[in-house]
Design a protein around this motif. Structure first.
Motif, mmCIF file in Angstrom:
data_model
loop_
_atom_site.group_PDB
_atom_site.id
_atom_site.type_symbol
_atom_site.label_atom_id
_atom_site.label_comp_id
_atom_site.label_asym_id
_atom_site.label_seq_id
_atom_site.Cartn_x
_atom_site.Cartn_y
_atom_site.Cartn_z
ATOM 1 N N LEU A 82 -27.909 -7.459 21.496
ATOM 2 C CA LEU A 82 -26.575 -7.953 21.831
ATOM 3 C C LEU A 82 -25.765 -6.874 22.540
ATOM 4 O O LEU A 82 -25.067 -7.155 23.528
ATOM 5 C CB LEU A 82 -25.852 -8.405 20.557
ATOM 6 C CG LEU A 82 -24.476 -9.055 20.747
ATOM 7 C CD1 LEU A 82 -24.607 -10.393 21.465
ATOM 8 C CD2 LEU A 82 -23.776 -9.231 19.397
ATOM 9 N N LEU A 116 -27.294 -15.291 25.031
ATOM 10 C CA LEU A 116 -27.316 -14.782 23.666
ATOM 11 C C LEU A 116 -28.746 -14.342 23.385
ATOM 12 O O LEU A 116 -29.676 -15.148 23.499
ATOM 13 C CB LEU A 116 -26.888 -15.863 22.669
ATOM 14 C CG LEU A 116 -25.389 -16.087 22.514
ATOM 15 C CD1 LEU A 116 -25.107 -17.435 21.872
ATOM 16 C CD2 LEU A 116 -24.764 -14.972 21.684
ATOM 17 N N SER A 155 -29.604 -13.211 17.683
ATOM 18 C CA SER A 155 -28.143 -13.162 17.607
ATOM 19 C C SER A 155 -27.522 -14.504 17.228
ATOM 20 O O SER A 155 -26.331 -14.560 16.916
ATOM 21 C CB SER A 155 -27.555 -12.693 18.949
ATOM 22 O OG SER A 155 -27.768 -13.660 19.963
ATOM 23 N N TYR A 156 -28.322 -15.579 17.246
ATOM 24 C CA TYR A 156 -27.759 -16.898 16.929
ATOM 25 C C TYR A 156 -28.653 -17.757 16.041
ATOM 26 O O TYR A 156 -28.276 -18.869 15.672
ATOM 27 C CB TYR A 156 -27.439 -17.659 18.222
ATOM 28 C CG TYR A 156 -28.625 -17.939 19.126
ATOM 29 C CD1 TYR A 156 -29.321 -19.143 19.062
ATOM 30 C CD2 TYR A 156 -29.047 -16.999 20.058
ATOM 31 C CE1 TYR A 156 -30.395 -19.393 19.899
ATOM 32 C CE2 TYR A 156 -30.109 -17.247 20.894
ATOM 33 C CZ TYR A 156 -30.785 -18.442 20.815
ATOM 34 O OH TYR A 156 -31.847 -18.688 21.648
ATOM 35 N N GLU A 186 -22.892 -16.444 11.908
ATOM 36 C CA GLU A 186 -23.340 -15.253 12.617
ATOM 37 C C GLU A 186 -23.428 -15.529 14.118
ATOM 38 O O GLU A 186 -23.057 -14.687 14.946
ATOM 39 C CB GLU A 186 -24.711 -14.817 12.084
ATOM 40 C CG GLU A 186 -25.236 -13.521 12.658
ATOM 41 C CD GLU A 186 -24.574 -12.290 12.083
ATOM 42 O OE1 GLU A 186 -24.808 -11.192 12.633
ATOM 43 O OE2 GLU A 186 -23.813 -12.413 11.103
ATOM 44 N N LYS A 243 -19.906 -15.614 15.579
ATOM 45 C CA LYS A 243 -19.384 -14.247 15.632
ATOM 46 C C LYS A 243 -19.951 -13.499 16.835
ATOM 47 O O LYS A 243 -19.220 -12.831 17.572
ATOM 48 C CB LYS A 243 -19.739 -13.518 14.340
ATOM 49 C CG LYS A 243 -19.341 -12.047 14.320
ATOM 50 C CD LYS A 243 -19.842 -11.366 13.051
ATOM 51 C CE LYS A 243 -19.587 -9.868 13.094
ATOM 52 N NZ LYS A 243 -20.149 -9.184 11.885
ATOM 53 N N ASN A 244 -21.247 -13.630 17.071
ATOM 54 C CA ASN A 244 -21.887 -12.908 18.169
ATOM 55 C C ASN A 244 -21.506 -13.483 19.532
ATOM 56 O O ASN A 244 -21.361 -12.741 20.501
ATOM 57 C CB ASN A 244 -23.403 -12.923 17.985
ATOM 58 C CG ASN A 244 -23.849 -12.030 16.839
ATOM 59 O OD1 ASN A 244 -23.199 -11.040 16.525
ATOM 60 N ND2 ASN A 244 -24.948 -12.385 16.196
ATOM 61 N N GLN A 271 -18.110 -12.167 20.278
ATOM 62 C CA GLN A 271 -18.209 -10.760 20.661
ATOM 63 C C GLN A 271 -18.710 -10.623 22.100
ATOM 64 O O GLN A 271 -18.207 -9.791 22.872
ATOM 65 C CB GLN A 271 -19.161 -10.021 19.709
ATOM 66 C CG GLN A 271 -19.222 -8.520 19.958
ATOM 67 C CD GLN A 271 -20.129 -7.793 18.973
ATOM 68 O OE1 GLN A 271 -20.593 -8.374 18.000
ATOM 69 N NE2 GLN A 271 -20.392 -6.536 19.225
#
Length: 267
Positions: free
Chosen positions: A64, A87, A91-92, A98, A101-102, A105
């Motif tokens: 990420l 992504l 990360s997903y 989560e 959130k990623n 970000q």
């Protein structure tokens, strides 16, 4: 020249008007600037950077933080293109919170306009959560490189009737979950055309024939930078591998001969 920034609304209008959508990858400021000046519709900061930039065999190792790093560089070179960022694997897939959130970000740190993720019906709750939070999501079906170890190879996907039906169901599910567009990779052309025709959202193909609403390629493949990678669906518009190799050899020759720099190139 004054550029008007492309948006999701632009892409929907192109779909409705039958205007093909052009999409290419970029991983740095220089290439992003060139693609943007050429008026590409979509720039994808792809996790393919794991292969073509980092030299990995698959897209899985890229992180990420690395996607954010490259996304920042690309955005500095963009004035008009719509920018999507992948992504990365891991990360997903853990859970929806989560993943959200990623995704947040990724967008907050890069200023890209959308994220892309792989998967079908199993990803719908994740996609819905992101869309409800205001994050545009592009889906990716067919050959999904992050699942390469499960798929076992990079061969053509959706060749049986059961797999074709599943892919069509996945595409419908992604649209209903709120995806603004879908990438279809390495599937039969007639199936891709059928899906694109049935969708109200843009469908971008790569190795999926000419019946999609647009096409995407990895910029390195378009430019012929890797002579060892020549899949059927890639068209080399240049052969930069040979050109760069020849240029570097000439430079080395001139340095060895003390011909570079000459008097005109010295202060």
């Amino acid at each position: 020249m004054t550029f008007r920034k492309k948006t999701i609304k632009t892409l929907f209008q192109m779909k409705q008007n039958g205007q093909p959508i052009s999409m290419l990858t970029a991983y740095d400021y220089t290439f992003a600037s060139i693609l943007d000046a050429a008026e590409i519709d979509i720039i994808l900061v792809g996790d393919s950077l794991s292969n073509v930039f980092q030299g990995n065999e698959t897209t899985l190792p890229v992180t990420l933080e690395e996607m954010i790093y490259h996304g920042k560089a690309v955005m500095k070179g963009v004035k008009q293109a719509f920018v999507v960022i992948d992504l990365p694997f891991g990360s997903y897939q853990v859970n929806d919170s989560e993943a959200l959130k990623n995704a947040i970000q990724l967008l907050k740190n890069t200023n890209a306009q959308a994220v892309k993720l792989e998967g079908g019906q199993e990803m719908t709750t994740t996609i819905t959560k992101m869309v409800q939070a205001g994050i545009p999501v592009m889906g990716h079906l067919g050959l999904t490189p992050q699942s390469i170890h499960q798929l076992g190879s990079y061969e053509l996907q959706a060749t049986s009737q059961a797999s074709k039906d599943r892919l069509k169901a996945d595409a419908t599910a992604l649209e209903q979950a709120g995806c603004f567009a879908i990438v279809l990779e390495k599937i039969p052309a007639d199936l891709a055309t059928e899906i694109a025709t049935s969708m109200s959202i843009p469908v971008i193909g790569i190795g999926a024939g000419n019946g999609c609403d647009g096409q995407v390629l990895v910029i390195n493949d378009l430019l012929g930078l890797d002579e060892s990678f020549k899949p059927k669906f890639v068209r080399n518009y240049l052969n930069l591998n040979t050109s760069i190799l020849e240029a570097v050899k000439l430079y080395i020759k001139d340095v060895k001969k003390k011909d570079f720099p000459n008097s005109n190139e010295s202060y």
